[in-house]
Design a protein around this motif. Structure first.
Motif, short mmCIF file in Angstrom:
data_model
loop_
_atom_site.label_atom_id
_atom_site.label_comp_id
_atom_site.label_asym_id
_atom_site.label_seq_id
_atom_site.Cartn_x
_atom_site.Cartn_y
_atom_site.Cartn_z
N ALA A 16 3.15 1.11 -9.22
CA ALA A 16 2.83 1.87 -8.01
C ALA A 16 1.47 1.44 -7.50
N ASN A 17 1.29 1.57 -6.19
CA ASN A 17 0.01 1.28 -5.56
C ASN A 17 -0.45 2.54 -4.83
N PRO A 18 -1.37 3.30 -5.43
CA PRO A 18 -1.85 4.52 -4.79
C PRO A 18 -2.86 4.26 -3.68
N GLY A 19 -3.23 3.01 -3.49
CA GLY A 19 -4.27 2.68 -2.51
C GLY A 19 -3.76 2.50 -1.11
N SER A 20 -4.68 2.23 -0.19
CA SER A 20 -4.36 2.04 1.23
C SER A 20 -4.30 0.56 1.62
N GLU A 21 -4.48 -0.32 0.65
CA GLU A 21 -4.40 -1.77 0.87
C GLU A 21 -3.37 -2.35 -0.10
N PRO A 22 -2.73 -3.47 0.25
CA PRO A 22 -1.82 -4.10 -0.71
C PRO A 22 -2.58 -4.49 -1.98
N ALA A 23 -1.88 -4.47 -3.09
CA ALA A 23 -2.45 -4.90 -4.37
C ALA A 23 -1.87 -6.27 -4.72
N GLU A 24 -2.72 -7.15 -5.25
CA GLU A 24 -2.31 -8.48 -5.66
C GLU A 24 -2.54 -8.60 -7.17
N GLY B 205 -6.95 -4.71 -4.91
CA GLY B 205 -6.22 -3.47 -4.68
C GLY B 205 -6.21 -2.57 -5.91
N ARG B 206 -5.32 -1.58 -5.89
CA ARG B 206 -5.21 -0.58 -6.95
C ARG B 206 -3.76 -0.50 -7.40
N VAL B 207 -3.52 -0.37 -8.69
CA VAL B 207 -2.17 -0.21 -9.22
C VAL B 207 -2.17 0.78 -10.37
N ALA C 164 0.85 -1.20 0.00
CA ALA C 164 0.00 0.00 0.00
C ALA C 164 0.88 1.24 0.00
N GLY C 165 0.53 2.20 -0.84
CA GLY C 165 1.25 3.45 -0.91
C GLY C 165 2.59 3.40 -1.62
N HIS C 166 2.95 2.24 -2.18
CA HIS C 166 4.26 2.13 -2.86
C HIS C 166 4.28 3.00 -4.12
#
Length: 125
Positions: A91-99, A63-65, A42-44
């Protein structure tokens, strides 16, 4: 013969903000295709990109990427096809990990933003 890679036994690799669980690869019984599971923290955010010499397909499971600052944000069920030579900056603009599940032809080569060869990463070897 069928090769099975159990989730608990998949080889694991990590880079800052991203983790890889190896699936299909030449060292694991697949001569033509590489597949792995990618987890993006998250947030990467990254300020550098890389390229590969083959088309690469990313399927978002959760999640979001985003694959670059000017690229659209993707969510669960979305697929991104990044053509050979196009820049990739996950990048992951979200607040949860993306899979995600990633697929690419075996034997590909990755390069840094300045064109320095990286080679084939260990999760795809």
């Amino acid at each position: 013969m069928t090769t099975v890679i159990r989730a608990a036994e998949a080889p694991r690799f990590a880079l800052p903000g991203v983790n890889f669980a190896g699936g299909a690869a030449p060292s694991r019984g697949s001569d033509q295709l590489c597949v792995w599971r990618l987890t993006v923290d998250a947030g990467h955010i990254t300020d550098t990109h890389h390229t590969v010499d083959r088309d690469e397909v990313f399927t978002v499971l959760s999640g979001r990427v985003r694959f670059g600052p000017d690229q659209p944000e993707l969510g669960a069920g979305d697929v991104a096809i990044i053509r050979a030579g196009d820049p990739i900056a996950v990048a992951n603009p979200g607040s949860e990990p993306a899979e995600l599940v990633v697929a690419i032809t075996a034997g590909f080569t990755a390069m840094t933003a300045d064109g320095t060869p990286i080679g084939t990463p260990p999760w795809a070897a």
